[in-house]
Design a protein around this motif. Structure first.
Motif, PDB file in Angstrom:
ATOM      1  N   UNK A  18       0.541  -1.328  -0.120  1.00 55.62           N
ATOM      2  CA  UNK A  18      -0.119  -0.253  -0.181  1.00 55.62           C
ATOM      3  C   UNK A  18       0.675   1.267  -0.086  1.00 55.62           C
ATOM      4  N   UNK A  19       2.015   1.131  -0.046  1.00 54.50           N
ATOM      5  CA  UNK A  19       3.258   2.237  -0.155  1.00 54.50           C
ATOM      6  C   UNK A  19       3.259   3.359  -1.032  1.00 54.50           C
ATOM      7  N   UNK A  20       2.758   1.983  -2.268  1.00 52.76           N
ATOM      8  CA  UNK A  20       3.709   2.400  -3.486  1.00 52.76           C
ATOM      9  C   UNK A  20       2.645   2.486  -4.356  1.00 52.76           C
ATOM     10  N   UNK A  21       1.326   0.987  -4.065  1.00 56.70           N
ATOM     11  CA  UNK A  21      -0.068   1.168  -5.063  1.00 56.70           C
ATOM     12  C   UNK A  21      -1.640   1.152  -4.505  1.00 56.70           C
ATOM     13  N   UNK A  22      -2.281   1.473  -4.777  1.00 58.77           N
ATOM     14  CA  UNK A  22      -4.031   0.983  -4.496  1.00 58.77           C
ATOM     15  C   UNK A  22      -3.983  -0.418  -4.611  1.00 58.77           C
ATOM     16  N   UNK A  23      -4.459  -0.810  -3.600  1.00 61.59           N
ATOM     17  CA  UNK A  23      -4.465  -2.730  -2.660  1.00 61.59           C
ATOM     18  C   UNK A  23      -5.698  -2.691  -3.116  1.00 61.59           C
ATOM     19  N   UNK A  24      -6.349  -3.495  -4.012  1.00 58.81           N
ATOM     20  CA  UNK A  24      -7.511  -3.928  -4.700  1.00 58.81           C
ATOM     21  C   UNK A  24      -7.502  -4.973  -4.669  1.00 58.81           C
ATOM     22  N   UNK A  25      -8.618  -5.565  -3.544  1.00 51.86           N
ATOM     23  CA  UNK A  25      -8.630  -7.312  -3.623  1.00 51.86           C
ATOM     24  C   UNK A  25     -10.101  -7.836  -3.910  1.00 51.86           C
ATOM     25  N   UNK A  26     -10.238  -8.997  -4.076  1.00 49.40           N
ATOM     26  CA  UNK A  26     -11.566  -9.734  -4.726  1.00 49.40           C
ATOM     27  C   UNK A  26     -11.507 -11.546  -4.723  1.00 49.40           C
ATOM     28  N   UNK A  27     -12.558 -11.607  -4.232  1.00 50.43           N
ATOM     29  CA  UNK A  27     -12.706 -12.647  -3.749  1.00 50.43           C
ATOM     30  C   UNK A  27     -13.549 -13.582  -5.075  1.00 50.43           C
ATOM     31  N   UNK A  28     -12.523 -14.599  -6.070  1.00 50.26           N
ATOM     32  CA  UNK A  28     -12.391 -15.075  -7.058  1.00 50.26           C
ATOM     33  C   UNK A  28     -14.147 -15.783  -6.813  1.00 50.26           C
ATOM     34  N   UNK A  29     -15.233 -16.322  -8.395  1.00 48.90           N
ATOM     35  CA  UNK A  29     -16.481 -16.604  -8.072  1.00 48.90           C
ATOM     36  C   UNK A  29     -16.563 -18.070  -6.617  1.00 48.90           C
ATOM     37  N   UNK A  30     -17.252 -18.343  -6.281  1.00 51.76           N
ATOM     38  CA  UNK A  30     -17.419 -19.424  -5.099  1.00 51.76           C
ATOM     39  C   UNK A  30     -16.284 -19.827  -4.033  1.00 51.76           C
ATOM     40  N   UNK A  31     -15.834 -18.158  -3.932  1.00 51.97           N
ATOM     41  CA  UNK A  31     -15.460 -18.720  -3.096  1.00 51.97           C
ATOM     42  C   UNK A  31     -15.229 -17.017  -1.955  1.00 51.97           C
ATOM     43  N   UNK A  32     -15.207 -18.016  -0.342  1.00 48.78           N
ATOM     44  CA  UNK A  32     -15.288 -16.268   0.300  1.00 48.78           C
ATOM     45  C   UNK A  32     -16.937 -15.831   0.207  1.00 48.78           C
TER      46      UNK A  32
END
Length: 256
Positions: A50-64
């Motif tokens: 996060x110090x160098x990038x805007x960090x985005x995460x996602x749960x793949x379909x069927x997960x989380x």
């Protein structure tokens, strides 16, 4: 999680996709987890990025926290596209672990991606006979049958939405993804693990032969102009075992 973290749901057709935007300084990077995991698997790495990038995460379909829908590479890529559009990310880098790395590699087939990273999502263990060089054929078939039985047992224990698509996911993971790496049209970093998971120690001859075959083919992959190959002294669980080193590889590659 930082104060700027936002959780939201993005609709990808009929499938809701769970997303977490950690914010951060710099260009966007989208992180994709592995089979049976969730975005939480990236928690050790997020503070390193996060110090160098805007960090985005996602749960793949069927997960989380995401909904379930039929699994295919086009469907997974459509989910990625929906998240990018909903968060107005433009042209983010896409980084994936294992199954997520396979998705990221296919995203790199689209021109304009600033960079994609595949963390050990290269070749399933139930692969073609020629991918186990130097192993006696009779022993190879015996060990593959034993490994297949173990995978069948693990798949039978899967519950929840993931159970609806586990057979298709297993088939997808067991593909050979080196050809997809060669087909990338954007810069691609491939990171291969050099150490064993505990389960791999149950199949020492098969694992050694598998690594010989993978090393043979990674040598040819390294000759492709847009592909960079790195190895890390870790098992397949590199995100958990060596988050700082994984993040360093990602940062350095995307800074080129």
């Amino acid at each position: 999680m930082g104060d700027n973290m936002i959780e939201l749901t993005v609709e990808s057709g009929p499938v809701p996709i769970a997303v977490r935007d950690h914010g951060g300084d710099g260009p966007p990077v989208l992180l994709l987890h592995g089979l049976g995991g969730s975005m939480a698997h990236w928690d050790p790495v997020v503070p390193e990025l996060t110090g160098t990038h805007r960090v985005v995460l996602m749960d793949l379909r069927g997960h989380g926290g995401s909904g379930v829908g039929p699994w295919s590479w086009p469907a997974a890529l459509a989910d990625v596209e929906a998240v990018i559009a909903a968060l107005d990310l433009g042209s983010p880098a896409v980084v994936g672990m294992s199954l997520g790395g396979m998705v990221a590699t296919r995203w790199a087939a689209r021109p304009g991606c600033p960079g994609a990273v595949n963390l050990d999502g290269l070749r399933g263990y139930l692969t073609a006979p020629e991918n186990y060089p130097g192993l006696d054929p009779a022993l190879r078939e015996k060990e593959l049958a034993r490994l297949r039985a173990l995978f069948d047992e693990q798949a039978a224990a899967v519950t929840g939405p993931l159970a609806e698509i586990i057979d298709d996911l297993r088939a997808a993971v067991e593909e050979d993804h080196l050809a997809a790496c060669r087909a990338a049209r954007s810069p691609l970093l491939v990171v291969a693990a050099t150490e064993n998971l505990p389960a791999q120690d149950q199949f020492p001859e098969l694992t050694e032969a598998y690594r010989r075959g993978l090393d043979r083919d990674l040598a040819t992959l390294a000759e492709v102009w847009h592909v960079q190959v790195e190895r890390i002294g870790s098992s397949h669980a590199m995100v958990r075992e060596h988050p700082a080193e994984v993040a360093k590889l990602i940062r350095e590659f995307l800074a080129v």
